[in-house]
Design a protein around this motif. Structure first.
Motif, PDB file in Angstrom:
ATOM      1  N   ARG A   1      23.830 -22.699  21.201  1.00  0.00           N
ATOM      2  CA  ARG A   1      22.429 -22.866  21.612  1.00  0.00           C
ATOM      3  C   ARG A   1      21.448 -22.352  20.564  1.00  0.00           C
TER       4      ARG A   1
ATOM      5  N   ARG B   1      19.657 -24.996  18.508  1.00  0.00           N
ATOM      6  CA  ARG B   1      18.692 -25.898  19.155  1.00  0.00           C
ATOM      7  C   ARG B   1      17.277 -25.612  18.681  1.00  0.00           C
ATOM      8  N   ARG B   2      16.441 -26.621  18.852  1.00  0.00           N
ATOM      9  CA  ARG B   2      15.028 -26.445  18.498  1.00  0.00           C
ATOM     10  C   ARG B   2      14.386 -25.349  19.352  1.00  0.00           C
TER      11      ARG B   2
ATOM     12  N   ASN C   1      15.687 -22.564  20.465  1.00  0.00           N
ATOM     13  CA  ASN C   1      16.790 -21.603  20.499  1.00  0.00           C
ATOM     14  C   ASN C   1      16.368 -20.305  21.202  1.00  0.00           C
TER      15      ASN C   1
ATOM     16  N   PRO D   1      17.925 -35.354  23.081  1.00  0.00           N
ATOM     17  CA  PRO D   1      18.506 -34.009  23.072  1.00  0.00           C
ATOM     18  C   PRO D   1      19.450 -33.777  21.898  1.00  0.00           C
TER      19      PRO D   1
ATOM     20  N   ASN E   1      18.782 -30.629  19.763  1.00  0.00           N
ATOM     21  CA  ASN E   1      19.810 -29.593  19.798  1.00  0.00           C
ATOM     22  C   ASN E   1      20.476 -29.400  18.443  1.00  0.00           C
ATOM     23  N   ASN E   2      20.258 -30.363  17.550  1.00  0.00           N
ATOM     24  CA  ASN E   2      20.707 -30.183  16.161  1.00  0.00           C
ATOM     25  C   ASN E   2      19.610 -29.552  15.309  1.00  0.00           C
TER      26      ASN E   2
ATOM     27  N   SER F   1      17.850 -31.996  31.656  1.00  0.00           N
ATOM     28  CA  SER F   1      18.757 -30.995  31.094  1.00  0.00           C
ATOM     29  C   SER F   1      18.716 -29.716  31.927  1.00  0.00           C
TER      30      SER F   1
ATOM     31  N   THR G   1      17.182 -27.024  28.932  1.00  0.00           N
ATOM     32  CA  THR G   1      15.800 -27.155  28.490  1.00  0.00           C
ATOM     33  C   THR G   1      14.842 -26.595  29.533  1.00  0.00           C
TER      34      THR G   1
ATOM     35  N   ALA H   1      11.039 -25.380  25.460  1.00  0.00           N
ATOM     36  CA  ALA H   1      11.310 -26.614  24.703  1.00  0.00           C
ATOM     37  C   ALA H   1      10.060 -27.491  24.690  1.00  0.00           C
TER      38      ALA H   1
END
Ligand SMILES: O=c1[nH]cnc2c1ncn2[C@@H]1O[C@H](CO)[C@@H](O)[C@H]1O
Length: 550
Positions: free
Chosen positions: A24, A27-28, A30, A453, A457-458, A504, A507, A511
């Motif tokens: 996690r 993720r953007r 995080n 996502p 998430n990357n 999600s 999220t 987010a």
């Protein structure tokens, strides 16, 4: 094969928590993101509400939607969404910048028709007389005429003796529309149907007769052909732009970078002559922007809107020679309106038009010319708006990145390319994602199968955008709406944020905050303007958070 070693189950659980945390952290949104105590509280409230509405609103049957689920396809789920408290809360959320929208597709079709009916110069014609048999297949063609060509004859579009191609004033065509075809209401329905992929019909059009990307694009392209005849007429252009700004602010947007198609060299002037050049389009844009900002200021709402800039766009079917002269035109406009021209793009259905590699040499020359002249018009390119893998449209992603694109329009197929994902993350290339557009244009069928996502998430920056809200017919229901200042009638970005949230379990509010902030951070605003825009947004965000917790 090495078998996992754990001292005991407590150790397993510890390793498990560490793995989840590590995953996690990429993720953007995080877990390291700074979260104020009020934000934490508001986030908990939102999560609780989501849970309870998943079990109440979404778990029950609704008329015509026997098996709804959070994040389901927009056109079917829209009326259920409107019933949720989450929607009501998010309506007040400040959403940051709108970075991807095509100006020709941003103002509600009913409003556009209303504008047309106010203009005596606007006329309409068809390729055949309209009858019950021909109605659904015939497209109206609109055009402003010079006064000497106004038609006052008794001829009407629905008269069997109508001579194909004869211009009839729009108002007259409406007033005399055959009552057997619905009279004036039937006229409105026909015209609006031609300018939109209508929500109710859209379900069948989108999901049945036009259930492929290329097929729905045929219908989509025709909506532009129809509405352009109305919009590209100076007295309407001005009102249209004002309405675009107004409805954007209503949707919680505080800054826009809108794509304008400059492929037609001229629009129609008040005198019905097609001779108004690009620089006048921009003069009107500028004056309307200033008028809108002054009006907001007068209402004490100046901090709700920072401004608007333009991404100069042309179509991906022109020749390289034409692109060279188009780039020169863009440079000339940039020199006269440096504050308005924000970037450059090529648009149109990517699967069937020319790939970026066809234009790459000309585009590289364009960048060189800019260097010589000391100006900067970044590429902000559409790429990868496709289901393909290795097709020309998909391969456009390599070219967009090599050409130095500042952001990527759509990038739907980006998640198939590990190296490109890495490059976007490292170079901070934001992806302009338009969820409802993909669904209607048949790239995805629900939010749950959306690549959004995967991108976030990357760790890639993403902005949610509306693309072509007017064509998707989801901006309002009747003429009356324009008298009612009700944000629920203009919900496109709002709905995206809601869909992201409900699709999600991980999220949450943070987010959504990152999405909104990223949109401003990745705008082309100059540093000081950007800081001012972000500061104004942060203030509004704090107020929004307080409104949830109080
Ligand atoms: O999602 C899209 N991808 C590519 N091009 C688009 C999209 N939406 C609209 N246009 C293009 O913008 C022009 C109107 O100004 C239209 O020609 C349309 O093809």
């Amino acid at each position: 094969m090495s078998s996992p070693k754990f001292a005991d189950f407590a150790h397993y659980k510890q390793e498990r928590a560490a793995l989840i945390n590590h995953d996690r952290s990429l993720r953007r949104d995080n877990p390291e993101s700074k979260v104020s105590p009020s934000e934490a509280k508001a986030d908990a409230i939102i999560r609780q509400l989501r849970l309870s509405e998943n079990n109440s609103v979404w778990a029950t049957e609704h008329e015509g939607v026997p098996h709804p689920f959070p994040g389901m396809e927009f056109l079917t789920g829209r009326n259920i969404i409107l019933k949720t408290k989450l929607f009501e809360i998010l309506a007040k959320m400040p959403k940051g910048a709108l970075l991807h929208a095509h100006l020709d597709a941003t103002v509600n079709a009913e409003f556009v028709l209303k504008l047309a009916l106010e203009q005596p110069a606007l006329h309409v014609r068809t390729a055949e007389p309209i009858s019950a048999v021909t109605l659904s297949g015939l497209l109206p063609e609109f055009r402003a005429l010079p006064k000497e060509l106004f038609t006052n004859s008794e001829i009407t579009l629905t008269d069997p003796s109508y001579i194909p191609g004869t211009w009839v004033s729009v108002k007259k065509a409406r007033d005399t529309f055959d009552s057997a075809l619905g009279g004036p209401d039937g006229f409105d329905k026909w015209v609006i149907g031609a300018m939109t992929i209508n929500p109710s019909e859209g379900q069948s059009i989108t999901y049945q007769t036009h259930n492929t990307v290329n097929k729905i694009w045929e219908k989509f392209t025709s909506t532009f052909t129809v509405s352009t005849g109305i919009i590209r007429f100076v007295p309407i252009w001005e009102k249209y732009i004002y309405e675009f700004f107004r409805s954007s602010v209503e949707d919680g947007v505080s800054y826009v970078e809108v794509r304008i198609n400059f492929h037609p060299k001229y629009m129609f002037g008040e005198d019905g002559q097609e001779n108004v050049p690009h620089r006048v389009w921009l003069q009107i844009f500028d004056a309307t922007l200033n008028r809108f900002k002054a009006d907001l200021k007068q209402q004490g709402r100046a901090d709700e809107f920072i401004g608007a800039r333009i991404i100069y766009s042309t179509l991906r079917y022109i020749s390289v020679e034409d692109l060279d002269s188009t780039c020169e035109d863009c440079i000339t406009l940039k020199q006269e309106f440096p504050h308005l021209i924000a970037g450059f793009d090529l648009v149109g259905p990517e699967n069937v038009l020319k790939p970026l590699i066809y234009y790459a040499e000309s585009l590289l020359r364009f960048r060189e010319r800019q260097k010589e002249l000391g100006i900067d018009i970044p590429f902000i390119l559409h790429a990868g708006e496709t289901l393909g893998d290795g097709t020309e449209a998909d391969v456009n992603l390599y070219d967009a990145i090599l050409l130095g694109t500042l952001r990527i329009g759509h990038g739907f197929s980006l998640v198939k390319h590990p190296k490109l994902m890495e490059m976007c993350r490292e170079r901070n290339i934001l992806i302009e994602v338009c969820p409802i557009s993909y669904e209607i244009l048949r790239l995805t069928s629900s939010m749950l199968m959306h690549p959004l996502p995967i991108l976030m998430n990357n760790g890639l920056p993403v902005a949610l955008c509306s693309d072509d809200p007017a064509m998707f017919g989801n901006m309002g229901l009747s003429f009356d709406f324009y008298q009612v200042n009700d944000p629920l009638h203009s919900p496109i970005l709002l709905t995206y944020f809601l869909q992201v949230l409900v699709a999600s379990e991980v999220t949450g509010l943070i987010a959504l905050r990152e999405l909104a902030r990223d949109s401003l951070l990745h705008s082309t605003l100059e540093d000081t303007e950007k800081q001012r825009a972000i500061a104004a947004w942060e203030k509004r965000w704090e107020d929004f958070v307080e409104s949830i917790v109080s």
